[in-house]
Design an enzyme around this catalytic site. Structure first.
Site, mmCIF file in Angstrom:
data_model
loop_
_atom_site.group_PDB
_atom_site.id
_atom_site.type_symbol
_atom_site.label_atom_id
_atom_site.label_comp_id
_atom_site.label_asym_id
_atom_site.label_seq_id
_atom_site.Cartn_x
_atom_site.Cartn_y
_atom_site.Cartn_z
ATOM 1 N N ASP A 1 -0.323 4.918 0.949
ATOM 2 C CA ASP A 1 -0.609 5.868 2.031
ATOM 3 C C ASP A 1 -0.449 5.225 3.402
ATOM 4 O OD1 ASP A 1 -1.354 8.165 0.421
ATOM 5 O OD2 ASP A 1 -3.100 6.990 -0.164
ATOM 6 N N ASP B 1 0.851 -1.183 0.000
ATOM 7 C CA ASP B 1 0.000 0.000 0.000
ATOM 8 C C ASP B 1 0.890 1.237 0.000
ATOM 9 O OD1 ASP B 1 -2.328 1.609 0.308
ATOM 10 O OD2 ASP B 1 -2.071 1.606 2.475
#
Length: 177
Positions: free
Chosen positions: A13, A11
């Site tokens: 963020d 991922d």
């Protein structure tokens, strides 16, 4: 025929990029507040902010994500992981469609060694065909077929269902020993 390397999806963020740090900075400036990471133990910013869910308005600005800080050691460890694993960046960008260009530009600036073909903007990450998913949101693991690895963030500190890493040095320890 060469051996097939295991895949790690990562991922962006709060795993590679300090999105929360920027949100706190903007929120404190705009609302004359003094919230810190410590105020968010087990919560998201929208749960403690004076303006509640309005903090998500920052994502409406396509430039908001463009100058996020890179989380410590992420660049070096991800580059090293590429030597042993097939690395994909999997961002739930469908939640904020205005973020596509900024996220892509940020990744190309700070992680230029990751090919564009290995950047996936999606919604439900269960579509990702990987052996591991490193993410700060446990809900992304519920239908994911591989092993979820929870990257510690203030909102997930009370989650106990998944293996956890607190920083990129721990990611290196887990995958590069």
């Amino acid at each position: 025929m060469g051996e097939t390397r295991k895949r790690i999806a990562i991922d962006m963020d709060e795993v590679m990029a300090d999105t929360l740090g920027k949100m706190l900075e903007c929120y404190n400036r705009d609302y004359s507040d003094t919230l810190t990471i410590e105020h968010l133990h087990g919560k998201k910013l929208r749960h403690v902010a004076k303006c509640g869910g309005e903090v998500s308005k920052y994502f409406d600005d396509p430039l908001f994500l463009r100058d996020l800080k890179v989380l410590p050691d992420s660049r070096e460890v991800i580059r090293e992981l590429q030597g042993r694993y097939e690395i994909f960046i999997a961002s739930a960008a469908m939640e904020v469609p205005a973020s596509f260009a900024a996220k892509y530009e940020w990744l190309k600036e700070h992680f230029d060694f990751i090919p564009s073909t290995h950047i996936v903007f999606c919604g439900d990450k269960s579509i990702i065909n990987a052996d591991y998913l490193i993410d700060d949101h446990a809900y992304q693991f519920e239908r994911f077929r591989g092993q979820g690895i929870l990257y510690t963030a203030c909102h997930n500190v009370e989650e106990t269902r998944y293996p956890r890493v607190n920083n990129w040095r721990e990611v290196a320890e887990m995958f590069l020993k």
